[in-house]
Motif scaffolding. Structure first.
Motif, PDB file in Angstrom:
ATOM      1  N   LEU A   4       0.823  -1.213   0.000  1.00 38.38           N
ATOM      2  CA  LEU A   4       0.000   0.000   0.000  1.00 38.38           C
ATOM      3  C   LEU A   4       0.857   1.262   0.000  1.00 38.38           C
ATOM      4  O   LEU A   4       0.561   2.221  -0.726  1.00 38.38           O
ATOM      5  CB  LEU A   4      -0.943   0.006   1.207  1.00 38.38           C
ATOM      6  CG  LEU A   4      -2.065  -1.030   1.195  1.00 38.38           C
ATOM      7  CD1 LEU A   4      -2.812  -1.005   2.514  1.00 38.38           C
ATOM      8  CD2 LEU A   4      -3.002  -0.821   0.017  1.00 38.38           C
ATOM      9  N   ALA A   5       1.912   1.276   0.806  1.00 39.95           N
ATOM     10  CA  ALA A   5       2.773   2.458   0.880  1.00 39.95           C
ATOM     11  C   ALA A   5       3.474   2.703  -0.451  1.00 39.95           C
ATOM     12  O   ALA A   5       3.581   3.859  -0.893  1.00 39.95           O
ATOM     13  CB  ALA A   5       3.794   2.297   2.008  1.00 39.95           C
ATOM     14  N   LYS A   6       3.942   1.646  -1.116  1.00 38.77           N
ATOM     15  CA  LYS A   6       4.595   1.822  -2.419  1.00 38.77           C
ATOM     16  C   LYS A   6       3.613   2.371  -3.446  1.00 38.77           C
ATOM     17  O   LYS A   6       3.955   3.239  -4.235  1.00 38.77           O
ATOM     18  CB  LYS A   6       5.219   0.511  -2.889  1.00 38.77           C
ATOM     19  CG  LYS A   6       6.471   0.159  -2.124  1.00 38.77           C
ATOM     20  CD  LYS A   6       7.164  -1.053  -2.697  1.00 38.77           C
ATOM     21  CE  LYS A   6       8.359  -1.475  -1.897  1.00 38.77           C
ATOM     22  NZ  LYS A   6       9.327  -0.444  -1.578  1.00 38.77           N
ATOM     23  N   LEU A   7       2.390   1.856  -3.414  1.00 37.23           N
ATOM     24  CA  LEU A   7       1.373   2.354  -4.348  1.00 37.23           C
ATOM     25  C   LEU A   7       0.969   3.789  -4.012  1.00 37.23           C
ATOM     26  O   LEU A   7       0.760   4.606  -4.911  1.00 37.23           O
ATOM     27  CB  LEU A   7       0.151   1.437  -4.336  1.00 37.23           C
ATOM     28  CG  LEU A   7       0.357   0.043  -4.931  1.00 37.23           C
ATOM     29  CD1 LEU A   7      -0.820  -0.857  -4.598  1.00 37.23           C
ATOM     30  CD2 LEU A   7       0.591   0.112  -6.437  1.00 37.23           C
ATOM     31  N   ALA A   8       0.854   4.101  -2.725  1.00 35.57           N
ATOM     32  CA  ALA A   8       0.442   5.443  -2.304  1.00 35.57           C
ATOM     33  C   ALA A   8       1.481   6.494  -2.662  1.00 35.57           C
ATOM     34  O   ALA A   8       1.135   7.661  -2.851  1.00 35.57           O
ATOM     35  CB  ALA A   8       0.170   5.462  -0.799  1.00 35.57           C
ATOM     36  N   THR A   9       2.734   6.094  -2.765  1.00 34.87           N
ATOM     37  CA  THR A   9       3.802   7.045  -3.073  1.00 34.87           C
ATOM     38  C   THR A   9       4.260   6.963  -4.528  1.00 34.87           C
ATOM     39  O   THR A   9       5.287   7.527  -4.887  1.00 34.87           O
ATOM     40  CB  THR A   9       5.013   6.836  -2.138  1.00 34.87           C
ATOM     41  OG1 THR A   9       5.488   5.497  -2.283  1.00 34.87           O
ATOM     42  CG2 THR A   9       4.637   7.106  -0.688  1.00 34.87           C
TER      43      THR A   9
END
Length: 164
Positions: free
Chosen positions: A45-50
């Motif tokens: 999720l963090a990789k996609l969010a950034t």
């Protein structure tokens, strides 16, 4: 026969692996308690969010997340079931799967991020000076880059289920 590690190398190796294990344990506990997420799910999720609004492929995620391909596919399936990501065939490459974060996924990251930052700050950075942090970052970046100089795991041939 391989040469053994000297005492300083052995001490450093064990201190590093223990510190990483302690930090990962605390982070996993916080992510589960505050967001119902595993660490790998948070990482996805963090990789996609950034990713600045661009979708990533499962291969992009596999190369960036230290996790097996099958495990990553399973975790992505759980995130998709929970409405936190979407997956679809790539319009550019039939073999690729494109992954996007949903608004609910962004909200989940936002909900767990403050606690995540608190855990990391308290356990990792609190006992270090700014100079220590810069030095640690330089050293760990060099070690990581050396380890990542090998071909990504996604480039490795898949093992046949029939073999073995």
């Amino acid at each position: 026969m391989a040469e053994s590690l000297n005492p300083v190398q052995m001490h450093t190796y064990f201190a590093l692996t223990e510190a990483v294990s302690l930090l990962q344990y605390a982070v996993r506990q916080q992510l589960q308690a505050e967001g119902g997420l595993s660490y790998v799910q948070f990482e996805i999720l963090a990789k996609l969010a950034t990713a600045d609004g661009r979708a990533l492929t499962m291969t992009d995620l596999a190369d960036g997340v230290v996790y097996s391909r099958s495990g990553l596919t399973h975790q992505a399936g759980l995130l998709e079931r929970d409405g936190l990501i979407t997956r679809r065939a790539s319009p550019d490459d039939q073999r690729a799967t494109v992954v996007d974060i949903t608004e609910a996924g962004r909200e989940r990251v936002a909900a767990v991020l403050p606690g995540h930052i608190d855990v990391v700050r308290e356990l990792l950075f609190e006992p270090l000076s700014e100079r220590d942090v810069r030095t640690l970052g330089t050293l760990m970046t060099r070690a990581r880059d050396h380890m990542r100089s090998r071909p990504p795991r996604s480039a490795a041939p898949r093992r046949s289920r029939r073999a073995g």
